[in-house]
Design a protein around this motif. Structure first.
Motif, mmCIF file in Angstrom:
data_model
loop_
_atom_site.group_PDB
_atom_site.id
_atom_site.type_symbol
_atom_site.label_atom_id
_atom_site.label_comp_id
_atom_site.label_asym_id
_atom_site.label_seq_id
_atom_site.Cartn_x
_atom_site.Cartn_y
_atom_site.Cartn_z
ATOM 1 N N LEU A 360 15.069 23.986 -8.980
ATOM 2 C CA LEU A 360 13.986 24.377 -10.123
ATOM 3 C C LEU A 360 12.577 24.281 -9.577
ATOM 4 O O LEU A 360 11.845 25.244 -9.729
ATOM 5 N N LEU A 361 12.465 23.057 -8.991
ATOM 6 C CA LEU A 361 11.226 22.636 -8.585
ATOM 7 C C LEU A 361 10.635 23.692 -7.198
ATOM 8 O O LEU A 361 9.634 23.868 -7.115
ATOM 9 N N SER A 362 11.910 23.951 -6.502
ATOM 10 C CA SER A 362 11.733 24.608 -5.238
ATOM 11 C C SER A 362 10.974 26.199 -5.786
ATOM 12 O O SER A 362 10.464 26.928 -4.966
ATOM 13 N N ILE A 363 11.443 26.562 -6.966
ATOM 14 C CA ILE A 363 11.041 27.775 -7.494
ATOM 15 C C ILE A 363 9.529 27.632 -8.057
ATOM 16 O O ILE A 363 8.507 28.431 -7.826
ATOM 17 N N THR A 364 9.217 26.592 -8.618
ATOM 18 C CA THR A 364 8.231 26.328 -9.579
ATOM 19 C C THR A 364 7.002 25.953 -8.655
ATOM 20 O O THR A 364 5.732 26.165 -8.744
ATOM 21 N N GLU A 365 7.285 25.007 -7.840
ATOM 22 C CA GLU A 365 6.341 24.401 -6.888
ATOM 23 C C GLU A 365 6.395 24.830 -5.270
ATOM 24 O O GLU A 365 6.967 24.355 -4.505
ATOM 25 N N LYS A 366 6.220 26.431 -5.391
ATOM 26 C CA LYS A 366 6.176 27.109 -3.969
ATOM 27 C C LYS A 366 5.369 26.448 -2.920
ATOM 28 O O LYS A 366 5.872 26.644 -1.764
ATOM 29 N N LEU A 394 1.789 19.126 -9.750
ATOM 30 C CA LEU A 394 2.859 19.877 -10.662
ATOM 31 C C LEU A 394 2.511 21.032 -11.705
ATOM 32 O O LEU A 394 1.582 20.708 -12.304
ATOM 33 N N THR A 395 3.189 21.944 -11.576
ATOM 34 C CA THR A 395 2.725 22.972 -12.804
ATOM 35 C C THR A 395 3.469 22.629 -13.949
ATOM 36 O O THR A 395 4.095 21.452 -13.953
ATOM 37 N N ILE A 397 5.893 23.700 -15.853
ATOM 38 C CA ILE A 397 7.386 23.532 -15.979
ATOM 39 C C ILE A 397 7.834 22.483 -15.107
ATOM 40 O O ILE A 397 8.618 21.906 -15.344
ATOM 41 N N GLY A 398 7.109 22.363 -13.807
ATOM 42 C CA GLY A 398 7.473 21.128 -13.046
ATOM 43 C C GLY A 398 7.339 19.750 -13.693
ATOM 44 O O GLY A 398 8.199 19.146 -13.585
#
Length: 438
Positions: A360-366, A394-395, A397-398
């Motif tokens: 998930l974080l690899s998607i939100t924290e590109k 962090l975003t 969502i992150g």
């Protein structure tokens, strides 16, 4: 009106969530902060404090007022020693009878195998924490009092003593303890606090009652020997890999290098403090710290992770298989098969959550490097609190993903699984059949 009956795991999850939300509301009070704090950041801080993690999205010392810091310190103490432990203490103080259901809740919260002796363990838990934290406050005040004034020094000592003993990693200073990288008093006292808190109250109680190593339980022996071996190996590896690193140990004198390597070797066992810039450490050191954060500390302790004994049971199971045997024997004691099943379940569910969070974080924290993302997730799951600099970036969502991982890491993956699953007793036994494995 129908009463909702909760199992001990469900009750633990509900109470824990309630305290996190209560802490969030308190941290959102106008006089709890020095600057506007979003609901997400308040929730993140409350969760990090209750799960004794130490990851922060806003700087604790500048963003929060003294009142806010005291709320954080309260949440750390409650989260570290256990909500049910405090409830039992209040019951004892007001003279209320402690029933079987309350004992079952404490058993679940402290990860005990039996109900017997849990009240005595709670009493000793509070005695240990008061004595150890008080002694640490005295020594730290003597160190910091002359430097920053006795009032401020006392406050800093209390905050860091509570944070360290409960393996929280919260600091009122932006650089954690980097300003004291070579200070013997700070290094020794802080590491003593989080190592003692991370060993586990069951082990401390065992040491108090028996006081001789050969009389200790197998659990206590494994925790003490396992912790010592892991810490020594981690120290040697970090000392070697970071020795010439110009961003960490390189410019330091030999004495400072030893203290810095030692501190960074023991802090991933869920302590969260740092005296070096984690983001500047060599990749091999970071990878070692991932393993240390995943393993964590001891059962019934303020530490997180899958726990040292869980890791050792799996290791001994591997050695047993390689030797062509079928029973796990440790120090002339046979380990029950269900303990191996439990150890594998904890590790597998934990790794499943970690993998999902990394995805998930690899998607939100590109924009973040993959190793930085992986480190953040392992730190959250192990309730460690170390970061390579990603937490502040962090975003939304992150942040929510990390909040969930901190929660999972504290209550334990099995507790969450048991709270969601329906438990049933299966008396039917089926015929055995082999399948091909490996």
């Amino acid at each position: 009106m129908t009463k909702i009956k909760l199992t001990p795991p469900q009750f633990l999850v509900v109470v824990f969530l309630s305290f996190i939300l209560f802490g969030t509301l308190l941290l959102k009070l106008p006089f709890a902060s020095n600057e506007p704090i979003s609901w997400t950041d308040a929730l993140f801080t409350s969760t990090s404090a209750m799960t004794v993690t130490g990851l922060i999205t806003v700087d604790t010392g500048t963003a929060y007022s003294v009142f806010g810091e005291m709320i954080i310190m309260f949440l750390i103490q409650v989260g570290g020693l256990g909500i049910m432990s405090f409830a039992i203490l209040i019951f004892m103080m007001i003279g209320k009878k402690i029933g079987m259901r309350q004992r079952m809740y404490v058993q679940q919260a402290l990860n005990q195998t039996t109900i017997g002796g849990v009240i005595l363990l709670v009493k000793r838990l509070f005695i240990f924490s008061i004595i150890i934290e008080s002694i640490a406050v005295v020594f730290l005040t003597l160190r910091w009092g002359p430097e920053m004034g006795w009032g401020e020094g006392l406050y800093a000592s209390i905050f860091h003593a509570v944070s360290a003993f409960n393996n929280a990693g919260f600091s009122i200073w932006s650089d954690s303890l980097m300003g004291y990288v070579g200070d013997p008093v700070v290094n020794i006292i802080i590491t003593f606090l989080f190592i003692t808190g991370g060993i586990g109250f069951t082990v401390l109680s065992d040491l108090w009652a028996k006081r001789e190593f050969r009389q200790l339980s197998l659990h206590s022996k494994l925790m003490l020997i396992g912790s010592l071996i892991i810490n020594v190996i981690a120290f040697l590896i970090i000392f070697i890999f970071e020795f010439n690193n110009p961003a960490t140990l390189g410019p330091m004198a030999t004495g400072e290098k030893i203290f810095a390597a030692y501190f960074q070797a023991v802090t991933p066992r869920t302590a969260g403090f740092n005296t070096l810039d984690i983001g500047s450490m060599e990749d091999p050191s970071i990878i070692l710290m991932l393993l240390l954060m995943f393993v964590g500390g001891g059962s019934a302790s303020t530490a997180g992770g899958i726990k040292v004994t869980t890791f050792l049971i799996i290791c001994f199971a591997v050695f047993t298989f390689l030797k062509g045997k079928y029973e796990i024997v440790i120090m002339r004691k046979t380990i029950a098969p269900h303990l191996l099943v439990k150890a594998l379940a904890i590790s597998t569910i934990g790794l499943a959550f970690i993998f999902s969070a990394i995805l998930l974080l690899s998607i939100t924290e590109k924009e973040a490097p993959l190793l930085t993302v992986i480190f953040e997730v392992f730190s959250a799951f192990g309730t460690v609190g170390l970061s390579m600099g990603l937490t502040f970036k962090l975003t939304v969502i992150g942040k929510l993903v990390i909040i969930f991982m901190m929660f999972i890491g504290k209550i334990g993956p099995l507790t969450l699984a048991f709270s969601l699953a329906r438990q049933s007793v299966e008396n039917i036994r089926y015929p055995k059949e082999d399948i091909l494995a490996g």
